[in-house]
Design a protein around this motif. Structure first.
Motif, PDB file in Angstrom:
ATOM      1  N   LEU A  50      -8.275  -6.560   2.514  1.00  0.00           N
ATOM      2  CA  LEU A  50      -7.840  -5.169   2.321  1.00  0.00           C
ATOM      3  C   LEU A  50      -9.031  -4.231   2.428  1.00  0.00           C
ATOM      4  N   LEU A  51     -10.175  -4.684   1.904  1.00  0.00           N
ATOM      5  CA  LEU A  51     -11.382  -3.845   1.916  1.00  0.00           C
ATOM      6  C   LEU A  51     -11.914  -3.605   3.329  1.00  0.00           C
ATOM      7  N   GLU A  52     -11.473  -4.437   4.289  1.00  0.00           N
ATOM      8  CA  GLU A  52     -11.902  -4.240   5.690  1.00  0.00           C
ATOM      9  C   GLU A  52     -11.087  -3.138   6.371  1.00  0.00           C
ATOM     10  N   LYS A  53      -9.989  -2.732   5.740  1.00  0.00           N
ATOM     11  CA  LYS A  53      -9.068  -1.792   6.391  1.00  0.00           C
ATOM     12  C   LYS A  53      -9.442  -0.335   6.077  1.00  0.00           C
ATOM     13  N   PRO A  54      -9.045   0.592   6.971  1.00  0.00           N
ATOM     14  CA  PRO A  54      -9.373   2.008   6.764  1.00  0.00           C
ATOM     15  C   PRO A  54      -8.463   2.649   5.712  1.00  0.00           C
ATOM     16  N   ILE A  55      -8.601   2.179   4.492  1.00  0.00           N
ATOM     17  CA  ILE A  55      -7.717   2.603   3.402  1.00  0.00           C
ATOM     18  C   ILE A  55      -8.474   2.411   2.086  1.00  0.00           C
ATOM     19  N   THR A  56      -8.122   3.167   1.067  1.00  0.00           N
ATOM     20  CA  THR A  56      -8.779   3.009  -0.241  1.00  0.00           C
ATOM     21  C   THR A  56      -8.007   1.978  -1.057  1.00  0.00           C
ATOM     22  N   THR A  57      -8.711   0.914  -1.428  1.00  0.00           N
ATOM     23  CA  THR A  57      -8.078  -0.199  -2.152  1.00  0.00           C
ATOM     24  C   THR A  57      -8.345  -0.110  -3.656  1.00  0.00           C
ATOM     25  N   TYR A  58      -7.271  -0.236  -4.422  1.00  0.00           N
ATOM     26  CA  TYR A  58      -7.349  -0.367  -5.876  1.00  0.00           C
ATOM     27  C   TYR A  58      -6.734  -1.713  -6.235  1.00  0.00           C
ATOM     28  N   VAL A  59      -7.194  -2.306  -7.331  1.00  0.00           N
ATOM     29  CA  VAL A  59      -6.572  -3.547  -7.802  1.00  0.00           C
ATOM     30  C   VAL A  59      -6.221  -3.395  -9.275  1.00  0.00           C
ATOM     31  N   ILE A  60      -5.120  -4.019  -9.677  1.00  0.00           N
ATOM     32  CA  ILE A  60      -4.751  -4.017 -11.096  1.00  0.00           C
ATOM     33  C   ILE A  60      -4.633  -5.467 -11.552  1.00  0.00           C
ATOM     34  N   GLU A  61      -5.355  -5.811 -12.599  1.00  0.00           N
ATOM     35  CA  GLU A  61      -5.493  -7.205 -13.033  1.00  0.00           C
ATOM     36  C   GLU A  61      -5.493  -7.256 -14.558  1.00  0.00           C
TER      37      GLU A  61
END
Length: 261
Positions: A50-61
């Motif tokens: 996901l981090l390789e994509k042109p988008i802002t990634t958030y994760v919830i854990e």
């Protein structure tokens, strides 16, 4: 290299196949949103793609150990790790009123609840994809007429187009689950407003399927329907015989019936 031990009480089954992880990340179309929220990233096998994509990634854990692992190994996530229970979390804390996609290798023990949470927040979620127990993924995407078709199928497909994409074997997880998994993608419909009351629609669908062996005439008795409405041939059917559109029409008819009274 430190690693996280899967915790049974959290329903953790860590995906350890890179090609499957990449394939799941690639289910995102990146259309209509600039942010994505990954639910239950574990050690980040999907996150890295996901981090390789042109988008802002958030994760919830929810798992503190996993959150610490991600903090240590994915520096670009730094302030995008939300250590919370997704079922209790208020998405507006991060996204305010912005659109975002949801993705994940969802813990099977809460996967249906995650779907209901998505439906509650659908005005902000144009796309949702990820991995479920195969049986649940099939149920969500089922178009009707079978035993799999049920509450989840109708409620999801009232607002989203559902596609079953591919099956994943138990062998690519640690520990391996006892069942196959299935990956799906949900794309929100252009018009996702119902022409009938949403609360009544949910109630009609749930009541119909909770007594799925009965005809609608019997399972919807609690809705105080007029004799005139009950004479409609639709009430002689069982719920799996009704399409999503038919359920919407049925709810609209019940709404009108109540107004006439």
């Amino acid at each position: 290299m430190m690693s996280v031990k899967p915790k049974k009480h959290l329903g953790q089954h860590f995906l350890n196949d890179e090609s499957v992880a990449r394939s799941i990340a690639d289910t995102l179309t990146l259309k209509g949103y600039d942010n994505v929220l990954e639910i239950g990233p574990g050690m980040g096998v999907l996150t890295k793609y996901l981090l390789e994509k042109p988008i802002t990634t958030y994760v919830i854990e929810i798992d503190e150990e996993s959150a610490s692992y991600l903090q240590a190994h994915y520096l670009q996530l730094s302030d995008h790790i939300i250590q919370e229970d997704v079922l209790k979390y208020d998405f507006s804390k991060v996204f305010v009123d912005k659109s975002f996609a949801i993705i994940g290798n969802f813990p099977y023990n809460i996967s249906s609840q995650i779907v209901f949470k998505m439906l509650e927040n659908r005005s902000q979620i144009p796309e949702f994809s990820g991995m479920f127990q195969k049986e649940v993924a099939r149920r969500i995407c089922d178009k009707g007429g079978s035993k799999a078709y049920g509450i989840l199928s109708v409620l999801v497909q009232a607002f989203y187009d559902a596609e079953y994409l591919f099956t994943v074997p138990p062998s690519v997880f640690n520990p391996p689950p006892k069942v196959d998994s299935g990956v799906l993608r949900l794309t929100r419909k252009q018009d996702f407003e119902l022409p009938c009351g949403e609360k009544l629609f949910f109630s009609v669908v749930k009541s119909a399927f909770q007594q799925r062996r009965k005809t609608l005439r019997n399972s919807l008795k609690g809705f105080n329907l007029s004799e005139n409405l009950k004479a409609n041939t639709i009430f002689g059917k069982r719920p799996e015989q009704l399409s999503v559109d038919a359920f919407i029409e049925l709810t609209t008819a019940i709404e009108m019936d109540h107004k006439i009274e």
